[in-house]
Design a protein around this motif. Structure first.
Motif, PDB file in Angstrom:
ATOM      1  N   THR B  24     -10.195  -3.062  -5.119  1.00 33.55           N
ATOM      2  CA  THR B  24      -9.333  -3.312  -3.955  1.00 33.55           C
ATOM      3  C   THR B  24      -8.463  -4.540  -4.165  1.00 33.55           C
ATOM      4  OG1 THR B  24     -11.116  -2.423  -2.602  1.00 33.55           O
ATOM      5  CG2 THR B  24      -9.350  -3.567  -1.448  1.00 33.55           C
ATOM      6  N   ILE B  25      -9.080  -5.644  -4.573  1.00 35.58           N
ATOM      7  CA  ILE B  25      -8.347  -6.903  -4.721  1.00 35.58           C
ATOM      8  C   ILE B  25      -7.217  -6.768  -5.744  1.00 35.58           C
ATOM      9  CG2 ILE B  25      -8.549  -9.274  -5.627  1.00 35.58           C
ATOM     10  CD1 ILE B  25      -9.639  -9.033  -2.870  1.00 35.58           C
ATOM     11  N   LEU B  26      -7.533  -6.135  -6.888  1.00 35.50           N
ATOM     12  CA  LEU B  26      -6.526  -6.087  -7.941  1.00 35.50           C
ATOM     13  C   LEU B  26      -5.431  -5.070  -7.657  1.00 35.50           C
ATOM     14  CD1 LEU B  26      -8.756  -6.614 -11.112  1.00 35.50           C
ATOM     15  CD2 LEU B  26      -7.367  -8.274  -9.872  1.00 35.50           C
ATOM     16  N   SER B  27      -5.742  -4.031  -6.864  1.00 33.14           N
ATOM     17  CA  SER B  27      -4.672  -3.068  -6.588  1.00 33.14           C
ATOM     18  C   SER B  27      -3.840  -3.469  -5.368  1.00 33.14           C
ATOM     19  CB  SER B  27      -5.233  -1.652  -6.412  1.00 33.14           C
ATOM     20  OG  SER B  27      -6.174  -1.614  -5.372  1.00 33.14           O
ATOM     21  N   LEU B  28      -4.323  -4.453  -4.602  1.00 32.53           N
ATOM     22  CA  LEU B  28      -3.612  -4.827  -3.370  1.00 32.53           C
ATOM     23  C   LEU B  28      -2.153  -5.266  -3.598  1.00 32.53           C
ATOM     24  CD1 LEU B  28      -3.842  -4.961  -0.354  1.00 32.53           C
ATOM     25  CD2 LEU B  28      -4.807  -7.244  -0.538  1.00 32.53           C
ATOM     26  N   PRO B  29      -1.878  -6.173  -4.564  1.00 31.18           N
ATOM     27  CA  PRO B  29      -0.466  -6.538  -4.769  1.00 31.18           C
ATOM     28  C   PRO B  29       0.412  -5.327  -5.088  1.00 31.18           C
ATOM     29  CG  PRO B  29      -1.909  -7.979  -6.026  1.00 31.18           C
ATOM     30  CD  PRO B  29      -2.782  -6.893  -5.465  1.00 31.18           C
ATOM     31  N   PHE B  30      -0.112  -4.409  -5.896  1.00 31.85           N
ATOM     32  CA  PHE B  30       0.659  -3.208  -6.229  1.00 31.85           C
ATOM     33  C   PHE B  30       0.823  -2.322  -4.986  1.00 31.85           C
ATOM     34  CE2 PHE B  30      -1.480  -4.558 -10.114  1.00 31.85           C
ATOM     35  CZ  PHE B  30      -0.400  -4.650 -10.980  1.00 31.85           C
ATOM     36  N   GLY B  31      -0.240  -2.230  -4.208  1.00 34.43           N
ATOM     37  CA  GLY B  31      -0.185  -1.420  -2.990  1.00 34.43           C
ATOM     38  C   GLY B  31       0.858  -1.950  -2.022  1.00 34.43           C
ATOM     39  N   ILE B  32       0.914  -3.279  -1.890  1.00 34.27           N
ATOM     40  CA  ILE B  32       1.906  -3.883  -0.989  1.00 34.27           C
ATOM     41  C   ILE B  32       3.315  -3.643  -1.543  1.00 34.27           C
ATOM     42  CG2 ILE B  32       2.790  -6.090  -0.139  1.00 34.27           C
ATOM     43  CD1 ILE B  32      -0.142  -7.043   0.031  1.00 34.27           C
ATOM     44  N   GLY B  33       3.474  -3.843  -2.839  1.00 32.54           N
ATOM     45  CA  GLY B  33       4.790  -3.642  -3.465  1.00 32.54           C
ATOM     46  C   GLY B  33       5.277  -2.206  -3.314  1.00 32.54           C
ATOM     47  N   VAL B  34       4.426  -1.256  -3.693  1.00 32.08           N
ATOM     48  CA  VAL B  34       4.834   0.149  -3.631  1.00 32.08           C
ATOM     49  C   VAL B  34       5.034   0.588  -2.181  1.00 32.08           C
ATOM     50  CG1 VAL B  34       4.114   2.521  -4.133  1.00 32.08           C
ATOM     51  CG2 VAL B  34       3.753   0.734  -5.831  1.00 32.08           C
ATOM     52  N   GLY B  35       4.148   0.157  -1.297  1.00 33.57           N
ATOM     53  CA  GLY B  35       4.281   0.506   0.121  1.00 33.57           C
ATOM     54  C   GLY B  35       5.599  -0.002   0.687  1.00 33.57           C
TER      55      GLY B  35
END
Lengths: 214, 231
Positions: B24-35
């Motif tokens: 969760t922690i490591l994918s969060l920046p990517f999730g925010i960016g892509v979202g």
């Protein structure tokens, strides 16, 4: 201190061909709804790009199709006061007032804040959040926020139209004060004749996409 | 807890929590960016990006695991480069975290995208007119206002990551103490005689953890929304 505006813009439902100068004081632009008043203001703010023209504030070119200048909204130094106050809901009143200077990386200016807060009578509101304010209070904070961003020009788009008549009479004096004390060009768009008569230094009308003086 | 769960069961639960946390922690920046990109921009290939993000939701998990194994295995194009750098993620818990992150990514992005779409764009324009650069608008206006969705997305992703099975077991196998997460442990206990009881206990735990995550995400999202909107 003046703003000179000349531009043309074609949109699917209307065409604007605008030319006017706004000296310090309130240049009121009236016209029926749908005449393109908000679009005009958005062009000045850099939120809508015209097809051609030249816009200059205090000798600084904001837009010029000739020399291909088109400053971004954040580079134009305009204080935009909207119909709805559009305060940032996650910030306190004080943070809303200060954010213009944060955004421009200017040092905080407690004296200017104090002065504006007193002028607008919002001292007692600074720790509140926007949801805890009445419509008139919100609009006063929005005026303060625009002023504190150190603008060269103020743009106001029907700033009183969302308020009830009593609130309007409360806020009108603040615009008179801006007009008489700030020595800034203020472009004030409204369809309300009383408001315009009371505030305007210069009164222009937007009819069929063109500016006519009245 | 130690009386109730055997050491190998505890190991599986703790490993699952660790894997899900890092996923969760490591994918969060990517999730925010892509979202954010999906919510705010129109560009060629947007539907392809959207499709790629959602693919793990639709693909059979074993296919996702197989692709990960081919890419990140020590012989794979990415895995061999990582191996030269001294990082091996195939058949290790870090690989389990990668598989869980990819499987949970669609849920995370979906919640974050929706909350960015709900942010009033006029507030962003207002910030621009006050002198904010696009980055400042993102950091000080859009992201704080989208925070409830970021919280929901993270918790959903965490819950999904805890439960990820198919891609994980294909990619990193089922090694006790290394990659045997809660679902893999349930699967293993089902294969051995007398393991049914352990499987039951882990099943109950899985339900409790998932349900708690769902309730917590609802509650937290509401709390954050209240704080953000200042009500």
């Amino acid at each position: 201190m003046s703003l000179s505006v000349e531009f043309g813009l074609s949109l699917p439902n209307f065409h604007l061909e605008i030319k006017f100068d706004a000296p310090a004081g309130i240049t009121a632009i009236s016209g029926p709804s749908g005449a393109g008043k908000t679009t005009l203001i958005n062009v000045l703010a850099g939120l809508v790009t015209p097809d051609h023209g030249h816009i200059e504030a205090h000798g600084r070119v904001l837009f010029s199709s000739h020399s291909q200048v088109n400053l971004k909204p954040e580079q134009r130094h305009v204080g935009y006061i909207f119909q709805d106050a559009r305060l940032f809901p996650h910030l306190t009143v004080m943070q809303n007032l200060k954010c213009g200077r944060w955004f421009r990386h200017l040092p905080s200016d407690p004296e200017a804040i104090e002065k504006i807060v007193t002028l607008l009578g919002i001292e007692h509101l600074t720790t509140r959040r926007p949801t805890q304010l009445s419509g008139g209070e919100k609009q006063r904070v929005a005026i303060g926020r625009a002023l504190l961003s150190n603008p060269d020009v103020i743009l106001a788009d029907e700033p009183l139209s969302s308020l009830d008549p009593e609130r309007k009479t409360d806020i009108l004096p603040y615009f008179e004060m801006l007009r008489d004390q700030m020595h800034l060009p203020i472009v004030y768009v409204s369809h309300d004749a009383d408001e315009v008569t009371r505030l305007a230094t210069t009164h222009l009308q937007l009819k069929q996409g063109r500016i006519q003086s009245s | 807890m130690t009386d109730w769960l055997s050491p190998s069961e505890i190991e599986a639960v703790l490993l699952s929590l660790k894997v899900a946390f890092w996923a969760t922690i490591l994918s969060l920046p990517f999730g925010i960016g892509v979202g954010f990109v999906l919510a705010r921009f129109e560009f060629p290939g947007k539907q392809v990006l959207n499709g790629l993000v959602h693919l793990p939701l639709i693909l059979p998990p074993v296919v996702t695991g197989f692709i990960l194994l081919k890419l990140f295995g020590t012989q794979g194009p990415i895995g061999s480069v990582l191996k030269d750098l001294g990082i091996v993620i195939a058949f290790s818990w870090t690989g389990a975290a990668l598989a869980a992150a990819i499987m949970a990514f669609p849920l995370m992005v979906r919640a974050i995208r929706l909350s960015f779409e709900a942010v009033d764009r006029r507030l962003e324009d207002t910030a621009r007119s006050l002198g904010a650069s696009p980055w400042a608008v993102f950091g000080m206006i859009s992201l704080p206002l989208a925070l409830p969705g970021v919280v929901t997305g993270s918790i959903l992703a965490f819950a999904k990551a805890i439960g990820e099975f198919g891609a994980t077991i294909t990619f990193v196998s089922n090694i006790p103490g290394e990659t045997r997460t809660l679902p893999s442990a349930v699967y293993s206990f089902m294969q051995v005689p007398g393991g049914e009881e352990s499987a039951y206990r882990l099943v109950v735990l899985a339900i409790v953890i998932s349900m708690t995550a769902l309730l917590l995400s609802e509650w937290l999202a509401k709390r954050v929304k209240t704080v953000v909107e200042g009500r």
